[in-house]
Design a protein around this motif. Structure first.
Motif, PDB file in Angstrom:
ATOM      1  N   ILE A 176       0.846  -1.183   0.000  1.00 42.75           N
ATOM      2  CA  ILE A 176       0.000   0.000   0.000  1.00 42.75           C
ATOM      3  C   ILE A 176       0.884   1.236   0.000  1.00 42.75           C
ATOM      4  CG2 ILE A 176      -0.216   0.026   2.536  1.00 42.75           C
ATOM      5  CD1 ILE A 176      -3.072   1.168   2.102  1.00 42.75           C
ATOM      6  N   TYR A 234      -2.964  -1.246   8.960  1.00 43.46           N
ATOM      7  CA  TYR A 234      -2.143  -1.533   7.779  1.00 43.46           C
ATOM      8  C   TYR A 234      -0.905  -2.356   8.126  1.00 43.46           C
ATOM      9  CZ  TYR A 234      -5.032   1.861   5.258  1.00 43.46           C
ATOM     10  OH  TYR A 234      -6.075   2.521   4.669  1.00 43.46           O
ATOM     11  N   TYR A 238      -0.549  -5.581   5.547  1.00 42.99           N
ATOM     12  CA  TYR A 238       0.326  -5.501   4.380  1.00 42.99           C
ATOM     13  C   TYR A 238       1.743  -5.991   4.677  1.00 42.99           C
ATOM     14  CZ  TYR A 238      -3.350  -2.813   2.123  1.00 42.99           C
ATOM     15  OH  TYR A 238      -4.534  -2.428   1.566  1.00 42.99           O
ATOM     16  N   ILE A 241       4.635  -1.219   3.258  1.00 44.80           N
ATOM     17  CA  ILE A 241       3.977   0.082   3.352  1.00 44.80           C
ATOM     18  C   ILE A 241       4.956   1.146   2.872  1.00 44.80           C
ATOM     19  CG2 ILE A 241       2.976   1.808   4.894  1.00 44.80           C
ATOM     20  CD1 ILE A 241       2.077  -0.463   6.722  1.00 44.80           C
TER      21      ILE A 241
END
Length: 398
Positions: A176, A234, A238, A241
């Motif tokens: 992301i 997040y 993920y 990042i």
């Protein structure tokens, strides 16, 4: 604050590990191979005709024969034929298996054919010419593509020839890209006087997708608790990042503080360079890698090109781009005791040397200057004058 060499060592020692996966051959272009490929038969698998023409026994030509009766034709895809009539020939097509009893192919351009007879008109014929002999490229069970190769169309062709339908490749991280800052608005909106459109997050997303990494995007305003809530989720979701902005010393630069509060390990923050000095890198519980780039577009771009792509190459096990060096076309002065990344236009001299012409812009916010340039040249700290003709590493992005 650390220097470039130390930053690269830290990145190398903290590369990501994303395992492997099997994917269809025709989806594997641009991926990193995680197995060795071996031939399942000799290449070529038979003595292959490489020119349209006739095939003969060279001993007949050597004995002085120049006119040959055509006894038949062998096309590509036909089973192997035999030249059974002495002192005759067979017509053969490119790709055909060489008939038994023949060892030399003469192309049509070197022949005159009339009344089913072929007359050699060339001055010189060489034994075994125009034949690609079995196993002359590779033997059976021979290594043809090594693990950690970046798969291109050349490797696709080889894979197809050895019967590969599924390919073992490096699995890619779930990623992301996140922009931060109250001044940023979506690209499809008209900014007010105090606003600018987002650019870094779109550039980061497309850069990752050029390496086949799917990348989600988000934006976080400068509110610490909102940033903390979103990043908490997040970090668990993920593998990778990439943040843009919020890493310097401003009152609203919350990213380093929030990451620390969430338990992320800071591996470095600030590199002795310009632009891109405030760059932050760290890990979360050995499962998520975090790149927090400065918000200025050139700073973010430089850190992505120099550090992230290095880390990604190390993580996937193969160089995703080649290293080049270029000679400066003009003298450059830079007084701070920092490494200097400068945008340059690349050309080639008459002698074949790469040349780097400085494209000095208006600082780390001058995104338009990146469009005019082709690459970034890395000028080392420890000197303040870089002379015309001196050679330094470049990082091509076009």
């Amino acid at each position: 604050m650390i220097d470039i060499k130390e930053a690269l060592t830290i990145l190398k020692n903290n590369k990501g590990s994303f395992n492997t996966e099997l994917i269809p051959l025709f989806s594997s272009t641009g991926r990193i191979l995680k197995e060795n490929w071996y031939t399942d038969r000799a290449l070529p698998p038979y003595d292959r005709v490489t020119m349209d023409g006739i095939c003969i026994a060279f001993k007949d030509y050597k004995a002085g024969q120049r006119v040959f009766q055509i006894a038949g034709i062998a096309a590509a895809g036909d089973e192997q034929q035999t030249l059974s009539e002495a002192h005759s020939c067979l017509e053969v097509m490119t790709g055909a298996i060489m008939p038994l009893g023949c060892d030399t192919v003469i192309k049509y351009e070197d022949l005159h054919i009339e009344n089913n007879k072929a007359t050699i008109v060339a001055d010189q014929i060489n034994e075994s010419q125009n034949v690609h002999f079995k196993g002359s490229d590779r033997k059976i069970n021979e290594l043809v593509v090594k693990e950690n190769t970046l798969i291109s169309s050349a490797e696709i062709g080889m894979a197809a020839s050895i019967g590969k339908t599924m390919v073992k490749v490096a699995k890619l991280p779930k990623a992301i890209a996140i922009s931060t800052g109250n001044e940023l608005i979506p690209v499809d909106q008209t900014p007010l006087a105090h606003q600018i459109r987002k650019s870094n997050v779109y550039r980061i997303k497309t850069a990752l997708e050029s390496y086949h990494i799917k990348c989600d995007i988000d934006h976080l305003d400068d509110h610490k608790e909102v940033i903390k809530e979103k990043l908490r989720d997040y970090l668990e979701t993920y593998d990778l990042i990439l943040l843009s902005g919020g890493v310097s010393k401003g009152r609203f630069d919350f990213i380093p503080e929030v990451l620390a509060e969430l338990g992320a390990q800071k591996l470095f923050h600030k590199i002795a360079q310009r632009p891109g000095k405030p760059f932050w890198f760290g890990r979360f519980q050995n499962k998520c890698s975090i790149f927090a780039f400065p918000g200025n577009p050139v700073s973010s771009f430089v850190c992505m090109q120099r550090y992230f792509l290095f880390w990604l190459s190390e993580s996937l096990g193969a160089a995703l781009r080649k290293s080049y060096y270029a000679a400066l076309t003009h003298e450059v002065e830079f007084k701070p005791d920092l490494s200097y990344f400068l945008e340059v236009k690349i050309s080639c001299s008459d002698a074949g040397q790469l040349l780097a012409t400085p494209q000095k812009g208006n600082g780390s916010g001058d995104l338009s200057n990146l469009v005019e340039a082709d690459a970034i040249i890395e000028l080392p700290r420890g000197k303040n004058r870089f002379n015309k003709g001196e050679v330094y590493p470049i990082y091509l992005y076009k």
